[in-house]
Design an enzyme around this catalytic site. Structure first.
Site, PDB file in Angstrom:
ATOM      1  N   LYS A  99     -39.106 -18.612  32.264  1.00  0.00           N
ATOM      2  CA  LYS A  99     -38.507 -17.346  31.805  1.00  0.00           C
ATOM      3  C   LYS A  99     -39.321 -16.154  32.306  1.00  0.00           C
ATOM      4  O   LYS A  99     -38.775 -15.197  32.856  1.00  0.00           O
ATOM      5  CB  LYS A  99     -38.471 -17.347  30.261  1.00  0.00           C
ATOM      6  N   LYS A 111     -46.083 -22.069  23.901  1.00  0.00           N
ATOM      7  CA  LYS A 111     -45.276 -22.055  22.671  1.00  0.00           C
ATOM      8  C   LYS A 111     -46.083 -22.690  21.563  1.00  0.00           C
ATOM      9  O   LYS A 111     -46.912 -23.569  21.806  1.00  0.00           O
ATOM     10  CB  LYS A 111     -43.974 -22.849  22.867  1.00  0.00           C
ATOM     11  N   ASN A 226     -33.040 -12.929  13.833  1.00  0.00           N
ATOM     12  CA  ASN A 226     -33.449 -11.809  14.679  1.00  0.00           C
ATOM     13  C   ASN A 226     -32.502 -11.666  15.879  1.00  0.00           C
ATOM     14  O   ASN A 226     -31.938 -10.602  16.112  1.00  0.00           O
ATOM     15  CB  ASN A 226     -34.896 -12.024  15.144  1.00  0.00           C
ATOM     16  N   SER A 354     -42.190  -7.754  24.793  1.00  0.00           N
ATOM     17  CA  SER A 354     -43.534  -8.208  24.396  1.00  0.00           C
ATOM     18  C   SER A 354     -44.531  -7.845  25.488  1.00  0.00           C
ATOM     19  O   SER A 354     -45.667  -7.437  25.206  1.00  0.00           O
ATOM     20  CB  SER A 354     -43.566  -9.721  24.187  1.00  0.00           C
TER      21      SER A 354
HETATM   22  P1  NAD Z   1     -34.491 -16.625  13.227  1.00  0.00           P
HETATM   23  O1  NAD Z   1     -35.277 -17.556  12.396  1.00  0.00           O
HETATM   24  O2  NAD Z   1     -34.670 -15.160  13.029  1.00  0.00           O
HETATM   25  O3  NAD Z   1     -32.920 -16.945  13.078  1.00  0.00           O
HETATM   26  C1  NAD Z   1     -32.380 -18.217  13.256  1.00  0.00           C
HETATM   27  C2  NAD Z   1     -30.922 -18.149  12.775  1.00  0.00           C
HETATM   28  O4  NAD Z   1     -30.282 -19.384  13.060  1.00  0.00           O
HETATM   29  C3  NAD Z   1     -30.788 -17.929  11.267  1.00  0.00           C
HETATM   30  O5  NAD Z   1     -29.692 -17.083  11.002  1.00  0.00           O
HETATM   31  C4  NAD Z   1     -30.481 -19.325  10.743  1.00  0.00           C
HETATM   32  O6  NAD Z   1     -29.768 -19.305   9.518  1.00  0.00           O
HETATM   33  C5  NAD Z   1     -29.624 -19.842  11.873  1.00  0.00           C
HETATM   34  N1  NAD Z   1     -29.558 -21.299  11.895  1.00  0.00           N
HETATM   35  C6  NAD Z   1     -30.570 -22.179  11.782  1.00  0.00           C
HETATM   36  N2  NAD Z   1     -30.096 -23.438  11.784  1.00  0.00           N
HETATM   37  C7  NAD Z   1     -28.750 -23.321  11.908  1.00  0.00           C
HETATM   38  C8  NAD Z   1     -27.700 -24.255  11.956  1.00  0.00           C
HETATM   39  N3  NAD Z   1     -27.961 -25.539  11.854  1.00  0.00           N
HETATM   40  N4  NAD Z   1     -26.434 -23.803  12.097  1.00  0.00           N
HETATM   41  C9  NAD Z   1     -26.190 -22.483  12.180  1.00  0.00           C
HETATM   42  N5  NAD Z   1     -27.138 -21.546  12.128  1.00  0.00           N
HETATM   43  C10 NAD Z   1     -28.395 -21.970  11.989  1.00  0.00           C
HETATM   44  O7  NAD Z   1     -34.808 -17.038  14.753  1.00  0.00           O
HETATM   45  P2  NAD Z   1     -34.627 -16.154  16.058  1.00  0.00           P
HETATM   46  O8  NAD Z   1     -35.920 -15.508  16.360  1.00  0.00           O
HETATM   47  O9  NAD Z   1     -33.383 -15.338  15.924  1.00  0.00           O
HETATM   48  O10 NAD Z   1     -34.436 -17.291  17.173  1.00  0.00           O
HETATM   49  C11 NAD Z   1     -33.166 -17.903  17.429  1.00  0.00           C
HETATM   50  C12 NAD Z   1     -33.207 -18.579  18.786  1.00  0.00           C
HETATM   51  O11 NAD Z   1     -33.536 -17.610  19.785  1.00  0.00           O
HETATM   52  C13 NAD Z   1     -34.264 -19.687  18.945  1.00  0.00           C
HETATM   53  O12 NAD Z   1     -33.776 -20.636  19.863  1.00  0.00           O
HETATM   54  C14 NAD Z   1     -35.427 -18.943  19.576  1.00  0.00           C
HETATM   55  O13 NAD Z   1     -36.313 -19.815  20.264  1.00  0.00           O
HETATM   56  C15 NAD Z   1     -34.681 -18.025  20.507  1.00  0.00           C
HETATM   57  N6  NAD Z   1     -35.422 -16.844  20.955  1.00  0.00           N
HETATM   58  C16 NAD Z   1     -35.978 -15.970  20.066  1.00  0.00           C
HETATM   59  C17 NAD Z   1     -36.626 -14.841  20.538  1.00  0.00           C
HETATM   60  C18 NAD Z   1     -37.178 -13.787  19.625  1.00  0.00           C
HETATM   61  O14 NAD Z   1     -37.631 -12.746  20.132  1.00  0.00           O
HETATM   62  N7  NAD Z   1     -37.164 -13.962  18.317  1.00  0.00           N
HETATM   63  C19 NAD Z   1     -36.735 -14.615  21.919  1.00  0.00           C
HETATM   64  C20 NAD Z   1     -36.148 -15.517  22.800  1.00  0.00           C
HETATM   65  C21 NAD Z   1     -35.491 -16.630  22.303  1.00  0.00           C
END
Ligand code: NAD
Length: 440
Positions: A99, A111, A226, A354
Protein backbone atom coordinates in the site's frame (compact mmCIF):
# COMPACT_ATOMS: atom_id res chain seq x y z
CA UNK A 1 -20.89 -12.03 8.53
CA UNK A 2 -21.02 -13.98 5.30
CA UNK A 3 -20.35 -17.75 5.55
CA UNK A 4 -17.06 -18.71 3.89
CA UNK A 5 -16.62 -22.11 2.27
CA UNK A 6 -14.04 -24.10 4.22
CA UNK A 7 -12.07 -24.84 1.04
CA UNK A 8 -11.80 -21.20 0.07
CA UNK A 9 -8.51 -19.47 0.82
CA UNK A 10 -9.10 -16.96 3.61
CA UNK A 11 -5.72 -16.70 5.35
CA UNK A 12 -4.49 -13.11 4.67
CA UNK A 13 -0.84 -14.18 4.90
CA UNK A 14 -1.26 -16.89 2.23
CA UNK A 15 -3.39 -14.57 0.09
CA UNK A 16 -0.81 -11.77 0.03
CA UNK A 17 1.98 -14.29 -0.69
CA UNK A 18 -0.01 -15.35 -3.77
CA UNK A 19 -0.47 -11.72 -4.82
CA UNK A 20 3.27 -11.10 -4.38
CA UNK A 21 4.14 -14.22 -6.40
CA UNK A 22 1.98 -13.21 -9.36
CA UNK A 23 3.48 -9.70 -9.43
CA UNK A 24 7.03 -11.07 -9.25
CA UNK A 25 6.23 -13.47 -12.12
CA UNK A 26 4.51 -10.74 -14.11
CA UNK A 27 7.58 -8.50 -13.77
CA UNK A 28 9.96 -11.46 -14.40
CA UNK A 29 11.94 -10.42 -11.34
CA UNK A 30 13.07 -13.95 -10.51
CA UNK A 31 12.60 -16.31 -7.56
CA UNK A 32 14.92 -14.46 -5.17
CA UNK A 33 12.62 -11.44 -4.98
CA UNK A 34 9.71 -13.65 -3.95
CA UNK A 35 11.88 -15.62 -1.52
CA UNK A 36 13.12 -12.39 0.08
CA UNK A 37 9.74 -10.68 0.44
CA UNK A 38 7.46 -13.63 1.23
CA UNK A 39 7.94 -13.34 5.03
CA UNK A 40 7.97 -10.31 7.36
CA UNK A 41 11.51 -9.45 8.49
CA UNK A 42 10.41 -9.41 12.15
CA UNK A 43 7.39 -10.75 14.05
CA UNK A 44 7.15 -10.19 17.80
CA UNK A 45 4.66 -11.83 20.16
CA UNK A 46 4.06 -10.28 23.57
CA UNK A 47 2.07 -11.21 26.68
CA UNK A 48 0.32 -8.23 28.29
CA UNK A 49 -1.00 -8.61 31.85
CA UNK A 50 -4.01 -6.44 32.72
CA UNK A 51 -5.44 -5.97 36.23
CA UNK A 52 -9.19 -6.33 35.84
CA UNK A 53 -11.69 -4.15 37.64
CA UNK A 54 -12.96 -7.19 39.58
CA UNK A 55 -9.50 -7.93 41.01
CA UNK A 56 -8.52 -10.75 38.55
CA UNK A 57 -5.47 -10.60 36.30
CA UNK A 58 -5.82 -11.45 32.60
CA UNK A 59 -2.92 -11.89 30.19
CA UNK A 60 -3.61 -10.84 26.60
CA UNK A 61 -1.51 -11.87 23.59
CA UNK A 62 -0.35 -9.18 21.18
CA UNK A 63 1.66 -9.18 17.97
CA UNK A 64 3.66 -6.78 15.84
CA UNK A 65 4.80 -7.81 12.36
CA UNK A 66 7.28 -5.66 10.42
CA UNK A 67 7.48 -6.74 6.81
CA UNK A 68 10.34 -4.80 5.22
CA UNK A 69 12.09 -1.52 5.86
CA UNK A 70 13.67 -1.38 2.40
CA UNK A 71 12.00 1.93 1.51
CA UNK A 72 11.75 3.49 4.97
CA UNK A 73 10.55 2.90 8.55
CA UNK A 74 7.70 0.42 8.76
CA UNK A 75 4.17 1.73 9.28
CA UNK A 76 0.81 0.20 10.10
CA UNK A 77 -2.16 0.15 12.44
CA UNK A 78 -2.92 -1.83 15.59
CA UNK A 79 -6.21 -3.74 15.85
CA UNK A 80 -7.94 -5.01 18.96
CA UNK A 81 -10.17 -7.96 18.01
CA UNK A 82 -10.97 -11.45 19.33
CA UNK A 83 -10.13 -13.03 15.93
CA UNK A 84 -6.60 -11.55 15.64
CA UNK A 85 -4.04 -14.23 14.66
CA UNK A 86 -0.34 -14.07 13.91
CA UNK A 87 -1.02 -14.91 10.25
CA UNK A 88 -3.58 -12.11 10.00
CA UNK A 89 -1.07 -9.60 11.39
CA UNK A 90 1.71 -10.91 9.09
CA UNK A 91 -0.56 -10.69 6.05
CA UNK A 92 -1.73 -7.20 6.97
CA UNK A 93 1.89 -6.05 7.44
CA UNK A 94 2.68 -7.16 3.88
CA UNK A 95 -0.40 -5.40 2.51
CA UNK A 96 0.92 -2.25 4.23
CA UNK A 97 4.26 -2.58 2.41
CA UNK A 98 2.48 -2.74 -0.94
CA UNK A 99 0.00 0.00 0.00
CA UNK A 100 2.72 2.49 0.93
CA UNK A 101 4.69 1.47 -2.18
CA UNK A 102 1.77 1.97 -4.57
CA UNK A 103 1.22 5.42 -3.05
CA UNK A 104 4.91 6.31 -3.32
CA UNK A 105 5.26 6.93 0.44
CA UNK A 106 8.68 6.58 2.11
CA UNK A 107 7.66 3.63 4.32
CA UNK A 108 7.65 -0.12 4.61
CA UNK A 109 4.76 -2.13 6.05
CA UNK A 110 3.89 -3.26 9.58
CA UNK A 111 0.79 -4.27 11.52
CA UNK A 112 -0.09 -4.96 15.12
CA UNK A 113 -2.90 -6.73 16.88
CA UNK A 114 -4.10 -7.78 20.31
CA UNK A 115 -6.40 -10.77 20.79
CA UNK A 116 -9.14 -9.23 22.91
CA UNK A 117 -12.75 -8.13 22.86
CA UNK A 118 -12.59 -4.41 23.67
CA UNK A 119 -16.36 -4.24 24.24
CA UNK A 120 -15.79 -6.42 27.33
CA UNK A 121 -13.12 -4.08 28.77
CA UNK A 122 -13.69 -0.97 30.85
CA UNK A 123 -11.95 2.25 29.78
CA UNK A 124 -9.38 1.75 32.53
CA UNK A 125 -8.66 -1.85 31.47
CA UNK A 126 -8.37 -0.74 27.82
CA UNK A 127 -5.88 1.94 28.83
CA UNK A 128 -3.78 -0.58 30.78
CA UNK A 129 -3.81 -2.93 27.76
CA UNK A 130 -2.83 -0.14 25.34
CA UNK A 131 0.02 1.03 27.56
CA UNK A 132 1.16 -2.57 28.19
CA UNK A 133 1.30 -3.26 24.44
CA UNK A 134 3.63 -0.29 23.91
CA UNK A 135 5.82 -1.09 26.94
CA UNK A 136 6.40 -4.62 25.68
CA UNK A 137 7.22 -3.47 22.13
CA UNK A 138 8.95 -0.10 22.76
CA UNK A 139 12.36 -1.50 21.76
CA UNK A 140 11.19 -2.15 18.19
CA UNK A 141 8.95 0.92 17.74
CA UNK A 142 9.86 4.55 17.03
CA UNK A 143 9.49 7.40 14.54
CA UNK A 144 12.49 6.20 12.48
CA UNK A 145 11.81 2.50 13.10
CA UNK A 146 8.14 1.49 13.11
CA UNK A 147 5.21 3.89 13.44
CA UNK A 148 1.83 2.55 14.65
CA UNK A 149 -1.65 3.96 13.88
CA UNK A 150 -5.32 3.10 14.51
CA UNK A 151 -7.11 0.13 12.96
CA UNK A 152 -10.17 -1.93 13.88
CA UNK A 153 -11.38 -1.03 17.40
CA UNK A 154 -8.58 1.42 18.12
CA UNK A 155 -8.95 5.19 17.85
CA UNK A 156 -7.30 8.54 18.69
CA UNK A 157 -7.88 7.99 22.40
CA UNK A 158 -5.95 4.70 22.31
CA UNK A 159 -3.22 6.41 20.25
CA UNK A 160 -2.99 9.13 22.94
CA UNK A 161 -2.40 6.53 25.70
CA UNK A 162 0.14 4.72 23.54
CA UNK A 163 2.02 7.94 22.77
CA UNK A 164 2.15 8.84 26.46
CA UNK A 165 3.50 5.39 27.36
CA UNK A 166 6.19 5.60 24.68
CA UNK A 167 7.18 9.08 25.94
CA UNK A 168 7.43 7.72 29.50
CA UNK A 169 9.66 4.83 28.40
CA UNK A 170 11.90 7.15 26.36
CA UNK A 171 11.79 10.06 28.83
CA UNK A 172 11.10 12.57 26.08
CA UNK A 173 8.33 13.88 23.80
CA UNK A 174 8.16 11.91 20.55
CA UNK A 175 5.01 12.97 18.68
CA UNK A 176 6.14 11.21 15.46
CA UNK A 177 6.07 7.83 17.25
CA UNK A 178 2.41 7.23 16.38
CA UNK A 179 -0.18 8.68 13.99
CA UNK A 180 -3.94 9.04 14.26
CA UNK A 181 -3.45 10.66 17.68
CA UNK A 182 -5.61 13.49 19.07
CA UNK A 183 -5.04 16.91 17.47
CA UNK A 184 -3.87 18.39 20.77
CA UNK A 185 -0.98 15.87 20.90
CA UNK A 186 0.20 16.64 17.36
CA UNK A 187 -2.43 14.78 15.34
CA UNK A 188 -3.15 15.98 11.83
CA UNK A 189 -6.23 17.83 10.69
CA UNK A 190 -8.19 15.46 8.48
CA UNK A 191 -6.59 12.20 9.71
CA UNK A 192 -9.70 10.74 11.32
CA UNK A 193 -11.75 10.94 8.12
CA UNK A 194 -8.80 10.43 5.71
CA UNK A 195 -9.40 6.79 4.83
CA UNK A 196 -13.08 7.39 3.98
CA UNK A 197 -12.18 10.54 2.04
CA UNK A 198 -9.56 8.62 0.05
CA UNK A 199 -12.04 5.81 -0.65
CA UNK A 200 -14.42 8.36 -2.14
CA UNK A 201 -11.68 10.03 -4.24
CA UNK A 202 -10.89 6.62 -5.73
CA UNK A 203 -14.59 5.85 -6.33
CA UNK A 204 -14.98 9.17 -8.17
CA UNK A 205 -11.97 8.32 -10.37
CA UNK A 206 -13.46 4.91 -11.17
CA UNK A 207 -16.83 6.52 -11.96
CA UNK A 208 -15.11 8.88 -14.43
CA UNK A 209 -13.56 5.91 -16.27
CA UNK A 210 -16.87 4.01 -16.34
CA UNK A 211 -19.03 6.99 -17.29
CA UNK A 212 -21.07 6.92 -14.08
CA UNK A 213 -22.55 10.23 -12.90
CA UNK A 214 -22.17 10.48 -9.06
CA UNK A 215 -25.44 12.42 -8.75
CA UNK A 216 -27.36 9.59 -10.43
CA UNK A 217 -25.69 6.72 -8.63
CA UNK A 218 -26.34 4.56 -5.57
CA UNK A 219 -24.10 2.85 -3.01
CA UNK A 220 -24.17 0.34 -0.16
CA UNK A 221 -21.59 0.24 2.64
CA UNK A 222 -20.75 -2.67 4.95
CA UNK A 223 -19.19 -1.48 8.24
CA UNK A 224 -19.98 1.83 9.89
CA UNK A 225 -16.86 2.45 11.96
CA UNK A 226 -14.16 4.96 11.15
CA UNK A 227 -13.84 4.02 7.49
CA UNK A 228 -17.43 3.06 6.62
CA UNK A 229 -19.12 6.02 8.31
CA UNK A 230 -16.82 8.61 6.71
CA UNK A 231 -17.12 6.90 3.33
CA UNK A 232 -20.93 7.10 3.60
CA UNK A 233 -20.67 10.74 4.68
CA UNK A 234 -18.48 11.79 1.72
CA UNK A 235 -20.44 9.71 -0.80
CA UNK A 236 -23.57 11.51 0.38
CA UNK A 237 -21.80 14.90 0.08
CA UNK A 238 -20.83 14.16 -3.52
CA UNK A 239 -24.45 13.38 -4.39
CA UNK A 240 -24.27 9.57 -4.34
CA UNK A 241 -27.42 8.05 -2.84
CA UNK A 242 -26.40 5.72 0.01
CA UNK A 243 -29.23 3.17 0.20
CA UNK A 244 -27.86 0.63 2.69
CA UNK A 245 -25.33 0.39 5.51
CA UNK A 246 -24.53 -2.33 8.00
CA UNK A 247 -22.52 -2.83 11.17
CA UNK A 248 -21.92 -5.81 13.43
CA UNK A 249 -25.34 -5.34 15.08
CA UNK A 250 -27.47 -5.13 11.91
CA UNK A 251 -28.32 -3.11 8.83
CA UNK A 252 -30.33 -0.08 7.69
CA UNK A 253 -31.85 0.00 4.20
CA UNK A 254 -33.92 2.60 2.40
CA UNK A 255 -34.20 2.31 -1.41
CA UNK A 256 -34.98 6.06 -1.57
CA UNK A 257 -31.62 6.84 0.07
CA UNK A 258 -30.67 7.14 3.73
CA UNK A 259 -30.44 10.55 5.39
CA UNK A 260 -26.72 10.10 6.09
CA UNK A 261 -26.18 13.13 8.41
CA UNK A 262 -29.12 11.94 10.56
CA UNK A 263 -27.80 8.37 10.41
CA UNK A 264 -24.37 9.55 11.63
CA UNK A 265 -26.03 11.28 14.60
CA UNK A 266 -28.17 8.18 15.30
CA UNK A 267 -25.13 5.84 15.18
CA UNK A 268 -23.17 8.21 17.42
CA UNK A 269 -25.97 8.22 20.01
CA UNK A 270 -26.94 4.52 19.91
CA UNK A 271 -23.68 2.86 18.86
CA UNK A 272 -25.30 1.17 15.84
CA UNK A 273 -27.06 1.88 12.54
CA UNK A 274 -29.56 -0.86 13.30
CA UNK A 275 -33.04 0.49 13.94
CA UNK A 276 -32.43 3.84 12.23
CA UNK A 277 -35.90 5.44 11.94
CA UNK A 278 -37.36 5.15 8.44
CA UNK A 279 -35.07 2.26 7.44
CA UNK A 280 -35.65 -1.46 7.07
CA UNK A 281 -33.31 -4.14 8.39
CA UNK A 282 -31.09 -5.83 5.79
CA UNK A 283 -28.93 -8.93 6.01
CA UNK A 284 -25.29 -9.01 4.90
CA UNK A 285 -26.15 -11.34 2.02
CA UNK A 286 -28.90 -9.00 0.79
CA UNK A 287 -26.69 -5.92 1.11
CA UNK A 288 -23.99 -7.50 -1.06
CA UNK A 289 -26.60 -8.48 -3.68
CA UNK A 290 -28.21 -5.01 -3.93
CA UNK A 291 -28.63 -3.46 -7.36
CA UNK A 292 -26.39 -0.47 -6.63
CA UNK A 293 -23.59 1.19 -8.60
CA UNK A 294 -21.02 1.00 -5.82
CA UNK A 295 -20.49 -1.57 -3.11
CA UNK A 296 -18.11 -0.67 -0.28
CA UNK A 297 -16.95 -3.45 2.05
CA UNK A 298 -15.55 -1.47 5.01
CA UNK A 299 -15.54 -4.03 7.85
CA UNK A 300 -13.25 -7.06 7.85
CA UNK A 301 -11.55 -9.61 5.59
CA UNK A 302 -13.09 -12.33 3.41
CA UNK A 303 -16.57 -10.89 3.01
CA UNK A 304 -16.82 -11.29 -0.79
CA UNK A 305 -16.44 -15.03 -1.22
CA UNK A 306 -17.06 -16.92 -4.48
CA UNK A 307 -20.72 -17.41 -3.51
CA UNK A 308 -21.18 -13.72 -2.70
CA UNK A 309 -19.30 -12.58 -5.83
CA UNK A 310 -21.74 -14.48 -8.05
CA UNK A 311 -24.60 -12.40 -6.67
CA UNK A 312 -23.00 -8.95 -6.75
CA UNK A 313 -24.89 -6.54 -9.02
CA UNK A 314 -22.75 -3.45 -8.36
CA UNK A 315 -20.54 -2.06 -11.14
CA UNK A 316 -17.78 -0.93 -8.77
CA UNK A 317 -16.41 -2.62 -5.66
CA UNK A 318 -14.42 -0.17 -3.55
CA UNK A 319 -12.32 -2.19 -1.10
CA UNK A 320 -12.30 0.13 1.90
CA UNK A 321 -11.46 -2.78 4.24
CA UNK A 322 -8.21 -4.70 3.97
CA UNK A 323 -8.61 -8.02 2.18
CA UNK A 324 -12.43 -8.01 1.92
CA UNK A 325 -12.42 -10.24 -1.20
CA UNK A 326 -11.16 -13.84 -1.28
CA UNK A 327 -8.99 -14.82 -4.29
CA UNK A 328 -11.87 -17.02 -5.57
CA UNK A 329 -14.33 -14.15 -5.15
CA UNK A 330 -11.88 -11.86 -6.94
CA UNK A 331 -11.68 -14.19 -9.98
CA UNK A 332 -15.46 -14.24 -10.24
CA UNK A 333 -15.75 -10.44 -9.97
CA UNK A 334 -13.15 -10.16 -12.74
CA UNK A 335 -14.93 -12.68 -14.98
CA UNK A 336 -18.17 -10.80 -14.45
CA UNK A 337 -16.55 -7.50 -15.47
CA UNK A 338 -17.03 -5.82 -12.09
CA UNK A 339 -14.51 -3.01 -11.60
CA UNK A 340 -12.65 -3.58 -8.32
CA UNK A 341 -10.59 -0.83 -6.71
CA UNK A 342 -8.09 -2.92 -4.73
CA UNK A 343 -7.65 -2.32 -1.01
CA UNK A 344 -3.98 -1.31 -1.26
CA UNK A 345 -5.07 1.63 -3.42
CA UNK A 346 -8.65 2.27 -2.30
CA UNK A 347 -8.07 2.62 1.46
CA UNK A 348 -4.60 4.20 1.26
CA UNK A 349 -5.92 7.63 2.28
CA UNK A 350 -5.44 6.72 5.95
CA UNK A 351 -1.74 5.92 5.72
CA UNK A 352 -1.24 8.86 3.37
CA UNK A 353 -2.52 11.36 5.94
CA UNK A 354 -0.64 9.42 8.63
CA UNK A 355 2.45 10.19 6.54
CA UNK A 356 1.43 13.87 6.48
CA UNK A 357 1.00 13.73 10.26
CA UNK A 358 4.51 12.27 10.72
CA UNK A 359 5.96 14.93 8.38
CA UNK A 360 4.23 17.68 10.41
CA UNK A 361 5.51 16.15 13.68
CA UNK A 362 9.04 15.99 12.29
CA UNK A 363 8.89 19.64 11.24
CA UNK A 364 6.86 20.89 14.21
CA UNK A 365 4.84 22.83 11.64
CA UNK A 366 1.15 22.09 11.15
CA UNK A 367 -1.05 22.28 8.05
CA UNK A 368 -4.66 23.34 7.66
CA UNK A 369 -7.39 20.80 6.88
CA UNK A 370 -7.61 22.28 3.39
CA UNK A 371 -3.87 21.69 2.76
CA UNK A 372 -4.14 18.11 4.04
CA UNK A 373 -7.19 17.31 1.91
CA UNK A 374 -5.75 18.90 -1.26
CA UNK A 375 -2.52 16.94 -0.89
CA UNK A 376 -4.48 13.75 -0.15
CA UNK A 377 -6.61 14.19 -3.25
CA UNK A 378 -3.49 14.85 -5.35
CA UNK A 379 -1.79 11.65 -4.18
CA UNK A 380 -4.92 9.48 -4.42
CA UNK A 381 -5.71 10.67 -7.95
CA UNK A 382 -2.08 10.27 -9.09
CA UNK A 383 -1.85 6.75 -7.67
CA UNK A 384 -5.20 5.80 -9.22
CA UNK A 385 -3.98 7.08 -12.62
CA UNK A 386 -0.76 5.08 -12.38
CA UNK A 387 -2.62 1.89 -11.50
CA UNK A 388 -5.27 2.43 -14.17
CA UNK A 389 -2.61 3.16 -16.83
CA UNK A 390 -0.69 0.03 -15.82
CA UNK A 391 -3.90 -2.04 -16.00
CA UNK A 392 -4.53 -0.76 -19.54
CA UNK A 393 -0.90 -1.20 -20.63
CA UNK A 394 -0.60 -4.76 -19.37
CA UNK A 395 -4.18 -5.93 -19.83
CA UNK A 396 -4.42 -7.01 -16.18
CA UNK A 397 -6.85 -6.24 -13.35
CA UNK A 398 -6.59 -3.13 -11.17
CA UNK A 399 -5.32 -5.35 -8.33
CA UNK A 400 -2.60 -6.96 -10.45
CA UNK A 401 -1.59 -3.54 -11.78
CA UNK A 402 -1.32 -2.13 -8.24
CA UNK A 403 0.89 -5.06 -7.17
CA UNK A 404 3.10 -4.74 -10.24
CA UNK A 405 3.80 -1.08 -9.39
CA UNK A 406 4.25 -1.76 -5.67
CA UNK A 407 6.42 -4.87 -5.94
CA UNK A 408 8.63 -3.25 -8.57
CA UNK A 409 9.24 -0.30 -6.28
CA UNK A 410 10.07 -2.46 -3.25
CA UNK A 411 12.35 -4.70 -5.33
CA UNK A 412 14.11 -1.62 -6.71
CA UNK A 413 14.76 -0.38 -3.15
CA UNK A 414 16.09 -3.81 -2.13
CA UNK A 415 18.45 -3.76 -5.11
CA UNK A 416 19.57 -0.19 -4.37
CA UNK A 417 20.51 -1.28 -0.83
CA UNK A 418 22.49 -4.21 -2.21
CA UNK A 419 20.11 -6.76 -0.68
CA UNK A 420 19.03 -8.32 -3.97
CA UNK A 421 20.22 -8.53 -7.55
CA UNK A 422 17.49 -8.03 -10.10
CA UNK A 423 17.73 -9.62 -13.54
CA UNK A 424 19.41 -7.23 -15.98
CA UNK A 425 17.60 -8.79 -18.94
CA UNK A 426 14.25 -8.00 -17.41
CA UNK A 427 12.00 -7.92 -20.46
CA UNK A 428 9.21 -6.08 -18.70
CA UNK A 429 9.48 -2.29 -18.94
CA UNK A 430 9.68 -0.60 -15.58
CA UNK A 431 6.32 0.79 -14.52
CA UNK A 432 5.94 4.54 -14.11
CA UNK A 433 7.15 5.12 -10.59
CA UNK A 434 6.32 8.10 -8.47
CA UNK A 435 7.60 9.47 -5.23
CA UNK A 436 4.98 11.26 -3.16
CA UNK A 437 2.85 12.16 -6.12
CA UNK A 438 5.53 13.28 -8.58
CA UNK A 439 6.08 11.22 -11.70
CA UNK A 440 9.70 10.59 -12.51
P1 NAD B 1 -13.78 0.23 13.11
O1 NAD B 1 -13.54 -0.65 14.27
O2 NAD B 1 -13.85 1.70 13.32
O3 NAD B 1 -15.14 -0.21 12.36
C1 NAD B 1 -15.40 -1.52 11.96
C2 NAD B 1 -16.88 -1.57 11.54
O4 NAD B 1 -17.16 -2.85 10.98
C3 NAD B 1 -17.85 -1.38 12.70
O5 NAD B 1 -18.96 -0.62 12.28
C4 NAD B 1 -18.30 -2.80 13.01
O6 NAD B 1 -19.57 -2.85 13.63
C5 NAD B 1 -18.34 -3.37 11.61
N1 NAD B 1 -18.28 -4.83 11.61
C6 NAD B 1 -17.44 -5.63 12.30
N2 NAD B 1 -17.75 -6.92 12.08
C7 NAD B 1 -18.80 -6.90 11.22
C8 NAD B 1 -19.57 -7.92 10.62
N3 NAD B 1 -19.32 -9.18 10.90
N4 NAD B 1 -20.57 -7.56 9.78
C9 NAD B 1 -20.81 -6.26 9.53
N5 NAD B 1 -20.13 -5.26 10.07
C10 NAD B 1 -19.14 -5.58 10.91
O7 NAD B 1 -12.64 -0.15 12.03
P2 NAD B 1 -12.12 0.73 10.82
O8 NAD B 1 -10.92 1.48 11.27
O9 NAD B 1 -13.27 1.45 10.21
O10 NAD B 1 -11.57 -0.40 9.83
C11 NAD B 1 -12.43 -1.11 8.93
C12 NAD B 1 -11.59 -1.76 7.85
O11 NAD B 1 -10.82 -0.76 7.18
C13 NAD B 1 -10.55 -2.79 8.35
O12 NAD B 1 -10.37 -3.76 7.35
C14 NAD B 1 -9.29 -1.95 8.46
O13 NAD B 1 -8.11 -2.74 8.41
C15 NAD B 1 -9.45 -1.08 7.24
N6 NAD B 1 -8.67 0.16 7.24
C16 NAD B 1 -8.77 1.06 8.25
C17 NAD B 1 -8.04 2.24 8.19
C18 NAD B 1 -8.17 3.33 9.22
O14 NAD B 1 -7.59 4.40 9.01
N7 NAD B 1 -8.91 3.14 10.30
C19 NAD B 1 -7.19 2.49 7.10
C20 NAD B 1 -7.12 1.55 6.07
C21 NAD B 1 -7.87 0.39 6.15
Amino acid sequence: MVETKAAEMTNPFRIVQGQLKSAVDNLQLGDDVYEFLKEPMRVVEVAIPVHRDDGRLTTFIGYRAQHTDAIGPTKGGIRFHPDVTVDEVKGLSMWMTFKTAVMGLPYGGAKGGVVCNPSELSARELEELSRGYVRRLAAVLGPELDIPAPDVNTNPRVMGWMLDEYDRVRGQNTPGFITGKPLVLGGSAGREEATGRGVVYSILEAMKRLGIEPGRSTAAVQGFGNVGSHTAEFLHETGVKVVAVEDVRGGAYNPEGLDVPALLRFAHETGTVHGFPGSKDITTADLFALDVDVLVPAALENQITAAVAKKVKARIIAEAANGPTTPEGDDILHQRGIFTIPDILCNAGGVTVSYFEWVQNTQGFYWTAREVNTRLQDLMVTAFEHVFDMKEAKGVTMREAAYVIAVHRVAEACEARGWLRLPTDNAVPAPALHIIGKKR
